[in-house]
Motif scaffolding. Structure first.
Motif, PDB file in Angstrom:
ATOM      1  N   ASP A  91       1.176  -1.075  -0.376  1.00 15.86           N
ATOM      2  CA  ASP A  91      -0.428  -0.316  -0.254  1.00 15.86           C
ATOM      3  C   ASP A  91       0.620   1.292  -0.321  1.00 15.86           C
ATOM      4  O   ASP A  91       2.099   1.086   1.438  1.00 15.86           O
ATOM      5  CB  ASP A  91      -0.681  -0.073   1.222  1.00 15.86           C
ATOM      6  N   ALA A  92       0.733   1.917  -0.917  1.00 16.94           N
ATOM      7  CA  ALA A  92       1.487   3.079  -1.630  1.00 16.94           C
ATOM      8  C   ALA A  92       1.524   4.050  -0.102  1.00 16.94           C
ATOM      9  O   ALA A  92       2.730   4.611   0.609  1.00 16.94           O
ATOM     10  CB  ALA A  92       1.826   3.828  -2.279  1.00 16.94           C
ATOM     11  N   LYS A  93       0.434   4.927   0.640  1.00 13.87           N
ATOM     12  CA  LYS A  93       0.167   5.078   1.484  1.00 13.87           C
ATOM     13  C   LYS A  93       0.693   4.955   2.627  1.00 13.87           C
ATOM     14  O   LYS A  93       1.348   6.273   3.163  1.00 13.87           O
ATOM     15  CB  LYS A  93      -1.297   5.879   1.487  1.00 13.87           C
ATOM     16  N   LEU A  94       0.682   3.617   3.210  1.00 12.58           N
ATOM     17  CA  LEU A  94       1.274   3.277   4.409  1.00 12.58           C
ATOM     18  C   LEU A  94       2.948   3.287   4.131  1.00 12.58           C
ATOM     19  O   LEU A  94       2.816   3.336   5.405  1.00 12.58           O
ATOM     20  CB  LEU A  94       0.276   1.230   4.736  1.00 12.58           C
ATOM     21  N   THR A  95       3.413   2.797   2.986  1.00 14.88           N
ATOM     22  CA  THR A  95       4.561   3.159   3.095  1.00 14.88           C
ATOM     23  C   THR A  95       5.282   3.764   3.643  1.00 14.88           C
ATOM     24  O   THR A  95       5.874   4.301   3.602  1.00 14.88           O
ATOM     25  CB  THR A  95       5.286   2.214   1.211  1.00 14.88           C
ATOM     26  N   ARG A  96       4.493   5.160   2.724  1.00 13.89           N
ATOM     27  CA  ARG A  96       4.802   6.470   3.549  1.00 13.89           C
ATOM     28  C   ARG A  96       5.012   6.685   4.353  1.00 13.89           C
ATOM     29  O   ARG A  96       5.818   7.570   5.479  1.00 13.89           O
ATOM     30  CB  ARG A  96       4.304   7.261   2.484  1.00 13.89           C
ATOM     31  N   LEU A  97       4.160   6.294   5.013  1.00 14.22           N
ATOM     32  CA  LEU A  97       4.050   6.715   6.329  1.00 14.22           C
ATOM     33  C   LEU A  97       5.216   6.189   7.234  1.00 14.22           C
ATOM     34  O   LEU A  97       5.811   6.134   8.315  1.00 14.22           O
ATOM     35  CB  LEU A  97       2.458   6.145   7.216  1.00 14.22           C
ATOM     36  N   LEU A  98       5.423   4.112   6.595  1.00 14.19           N
ATOM     37  CA  LEU A  98       6.244   3.813   7.034  1.00 14.19           C
ATOM     38  C   LEU A  98       8.100   4.178   6.993  1.00 14.19           C
ATOM     39  O   LEU A  98       8.636   4.123   7.779  1.00 14.19           O
ATOM     40  CB  LEU A  98       6.838   2.461   6.892  1.00 14.19           C
ATOM     41  N   LYS A  99       7.986   4.780   6.371  1.00 13.16           N
ATOM     42  CA  LYS A  99       9.096   5.714   5.305  1.00 13.16           C
ATOM     43  C   LYS A  99       9.203   7.188   6.030  1.00 13.16           C
ATOM     44  O   LYS A  99      10.162   7.152   7.167  1.00 13.16           O
ATOM     45  CB  LYS A  99       9.113   5.627   3.829  1.00 13.16           C
ATOM     46  N   SER A 100       8.574   7.477   6.873  1.00 10.20           N
ATOM     47  CA  SER A 100       8.576   8.329   7.507  1.00 10.20           C
ATOM     48  C   SER A 100       8.649   8.076   9.369  1.00 10.20           C
ATOM     49  O   SER A 100       9.852   8.871   9.801  1.00 10.20           O
ATOM     50  CB  SER A 100       6.750   9.784   7.756  1.00 10.20           C
ATOM     51  N   MET A 101       8.922   6.637   9.797  1.00 12.47           N
ATOM     52  CA  MET A 101       8.968   6.381  10.653  1.00 12.47           C
ATOM     53  C   MET A 101      10.000   5.756  10.788  1.00 12.47           C
ATOM     54  O   MET A 101      10.816   5.033  11.984  1.00 12.47           O
ATOM     55  CB  MET A 101       7.562   6.119  11.614  1.00 12.47           C
ATOM     56  N   ALA A 102      10.576   5.916   9.748  1.00 10.71           N
ATOM     57  CA  ALA A 102      12.523   4.244   9.036  1.00 10.71           C
ATOM     58  C   ALA A 102      12.282   2.923   9.518  1.00 10.71           C
ATOM     59  O   ALA A 102      12.372   2.775  10.079  1.00 10.71           O
ATOM     60  CB  ALA A 102      12.766   5.478  10.164  1.00 10.71           C
ATOM     61  N   ILE A 103      10.757   2.693   9.601  1.00 14.44           N
ATOM     62  CA  ILE A 103      10.792   1.267   9.573  1.00 14.44           C
ATOM     63  C   ILE A 103      10.393   0.760   8.148  1.00 14.44           C
ATOM     64  O   ILE A 103      10.042   0.961   6.684  1.00 14.44           O
ATOM     65  CB  ILE A 103       8.492   1.175  10.182  1.00 14.44           C
ATOM     66  N   PRO A 104      11.467  -0.440   8.139  1.00 17.04           N
ATOM     67  CA  PRO A 104      11.366  -0.725   6.843  1.00 17.04           C
ATOM     68  C   PRO A 104      10.729  -1.852   6.152  1.00 17.04           C
ATOM     69  O   PRO A 104       9.717  -2.692   7.061  1.00 17.04           O
ATOM     70  CB  PRO A 104      13.171  -1.910   7.258  1.00 17.04           C
ATOM     71  N   TYR A 105      10.048  -1.973   4.864  1.00 16.22           N
ATOM     72  CA  TYR A 105       9.203  -2.539   4.135  1.00 16.22           C
ATOM     73  C   TYR A 105       9.865  -3.645   2.951  1.00 16.22           C
ATOM     74  O   TYR A 105      10.771  -2.828   3.292  1.00 16.22           O
ATOM     75  CB  TYR A 105       8.122  -1.324   3.905  1.00 16.22           C
ATOM     76  N   ILE A 106       9.206  -4.081   3.367  1.00 19.83           N
ATOM     77  CA  ILE A 106       8.761  -5.494   1.961  1.00 19.83           C
ATOM     78  C   ILE A 106       7.453  -5.141   1.101  1.00 19.83           C
ATOM     79  O   ILE A 106       6.956  -5.296   1.862  1.00 19.83           O
ATOM     80  CB  ILE A 106       9.348  -6.502   2.381  1.00 19.83           C
ATOM     81  N   LEU A 107       7.608  -4.982  -0.593  1.00 23.83           N
ATOM     82  CA  LEU A 107       6.218  -5.411  -1.244  1.00 23.83           C
ATOM     83  C   LEU A 107       6.411  -6.769  -1.219  1.00 23.83           C
ATOM     84  O   LEU A 107       7.039  -7.898  -1.347  1.00 23.83           O
ATOM     85  CB  LEU A 107       6.739  -4.371  -2.436  1.00 23.83           C
ATOM     86  N   PRO A 108       5.330  -7.464  -1.899  1.00 22.33           N
ATOM     87  CA  PRO A 108       5.084  -8.646  -1.478  1.00 22.33           C
ATOM     88  C   PRO A 108       5.927  -9.571  -3.292  1.00 22.33           C
ATOM     89  O   PRO A 108       6.302 -10.306  -3.070  1.00 22.33           O
ATOM     90  CB  PRO A 108       3.526  -8.578  -2.786  1.00 22.33           C
ATOM     91  N   GLY A 109       6.200  -8.774  -4.089  1.00 19.74           N
ATOM     92  CA  GLY A 109       6.674  -8.884  -5.094  1.00 19.74           C
ATOM     93  C   GLY A 109       8.557  -8.959  -4.759  1.00 19.74           C
ATOM     94  O   GLY A 109       8.906 -10.514  -5.479  1.00 19.74           O
ATOM     95  N   LEU A 110       8.588  -8.057  -4.114  1.00 23.84           N
ATOM     96  CA  LEU A 110      10.357  -8.409  -3.303  1.00 23.84           C
ATOM     97  C   LEU A 110      10.461  -9.392  -2.232  1.00 23.84           C
ATOM     98  O   LEU A 110      11.302  -9.999  -2.318  1.00 23.84           O
ATOM     99  CB  LEU A 110      10.419  -7.048  -2.292  1.00 23.84           C
ATOM    100  N   LEU A 111       8.927  -9.934  -1.455  1.00 31.17           N
ATOM    101  CA  LEU A 111       9.366 -10.949  -1.117  1.00 31.17           C
ATOM    102  C   LEU A 111       9.792 -12.278  -2.320  1.00 31.17           C
ATOM    103  O   LEU A 111      10.251 -13.461  -1.174  1.00 31.17           O
ATOM    104  CB  LEU A 111       8.012 -11.734  -0.916  1.00 31.17           C
ATOM    105  N   ILE A 112       9.275 -12.532  -3.415  1.00 28.26           N
ATOM    106  CA  ILE A 112       9.409 -13.323  -4.331  1.00 28.26           C
ATOM    107  C   ILE A 112      11.117 -13.440  -4.443  1.00 28.26           C
ATOM    108  O   ILE A 112      12.205 -14.305  -4.563  1.00 28.26           O
ATOM    109  CB  ILE A 112       8.751 -13.336  -5.291  1.00 28.26           C
ATOM    110  N   TYR A 113      11.221 -11.972  -4.365  1.00 25.00           N
ATOM    111  CA  TYR A 113      12.800 -11.178  -5.698  1.00 25.00           C
ATOM    112  C   TYR A 113      13.338 -11.758  -4.710  1.00 25.00           C
ATOM    113  O   TYR A 113      15.073 -12.634  -4.929  1.00 25.00           O
ATOM    114  CB  TYR A 113      12.360 -10.439  -5.755  1.00 25.00           C
TER     115      TYR A 113
END
Lengths: 153, 94
Positions: A91-113
């Motif tokens: 979710d793009a809006k949630l990733t922005r929020l996570l970035k602002s709090m310096a919380i690392p995130y992973i996208l479903p496509g990157l779980l595969i990669y």
């Protein structure tokens, strides 16, 4: 893992494959949003996720809160407790929020990669899984992961 | 259900009549249907632009999260992640 990532992996038929290689935890509120709300409306994905929880393929983290907490708030609170590596979301809006709090995130496509990068799955499997997921992820995410898979040969 | 009085421009009125005729509906039913579809489209586009989370779209439309994903896919909105988000996530992983 946030609800959107969980539902997309479930719909793509990849949840079992992914959960074999990652330890997945969801906040209690996400379980309520996906399982309890889904069961009331007879959504098939809800039962699939519930079975995974019963078999401990997916762990439910956190306790029932007296105040109404949204799924994204619960995710961040549980992450801050410190036993998790990343928040999985699509979710793009949630990733922005996570970035602002310096919380690392992973996208479903990157779980595969990431599985491919660590030689856990081969390129053919990674590409097949990505194609299954492509019905539920953005063109940008799909093409970027595809490019990453092609680059690492 | 609330009763509201609204001014409707001619072109929208023609749309309401068109759908009512085509689907054999009352004009009020046609108006409700088109309003709902319009709001679904608005919410889907807001999600696509990253202005709303999936959770917010679901709450606005009164749907469960899996139903919302199905609706978005049906409307051609598969996700809202941009290339930059992928790169940022990749950096966080390494």
């Amino acid at each position: 893992m946030d609800a959107d990532c969980l539902i997309k992996l479930t719909k793509a038929g990849l949840k079992e494959n992914i959960s074999q290689h990652y330890e997945i935890a969801i906040p209690l509120v996400v379980k309520e949003e996906v399982v309890e709300a889904g069961k009331i409306k007879g959504v098939p994905d809800a039962e699939l996720v519930e079975k995974n929880i019963q078999k401990n393929i997916i762990r439910v983290a956190g306790k029932k809160s007296l105040i109404h907490v949204k799924g994204d708030q619960a995710l961040m609170e549980i992450f801050k407790r410190g036993q998790y590596d990343l928040v999985a979301t699509d979710d793009a809006k949630l990733t922005r929020l996570l970035k602002s709090m310096a919380i690392p995130y992973i996208l479903p496509g990157l779980l595969i990669y990431s599985l491919y990068q660590r030689n856990i799955i081969d390129k053919a499997d990674a590409k097949n899984w990505l194609e299954e997921l492509s019905f539920f992820i953005s063109e940008d995410e799909h093409s970027m992961i595809k490019l990453l898979l092609e680059e690492r040969s | 259900m609330r009763v509201k009085s609204v001014r409707i421009p001619d072109d929208i009125d023609r749309s309401i009549e068109y759908v009512a005729r085509l689907e054999k509906l009352e004009k009020t039913q046609s108006l409700r249907k088109l309003t709902r579809l319009g709001f679904e489209f608005y919410a889907a586009k807001s999600y696509e632009r990253g202005k709303l989370t999936l959770r917010e779209v679901a709450a606005l439309l009164g749907l469960t999260l899996p139903e919302t994903i199905d609706l978005l896919v049906e409307m051609g909105v598969k996700g809202n992640i941009r290339a930059k988000d992928v790169m940022d996530s990749l950096k966080a992983m390494s």
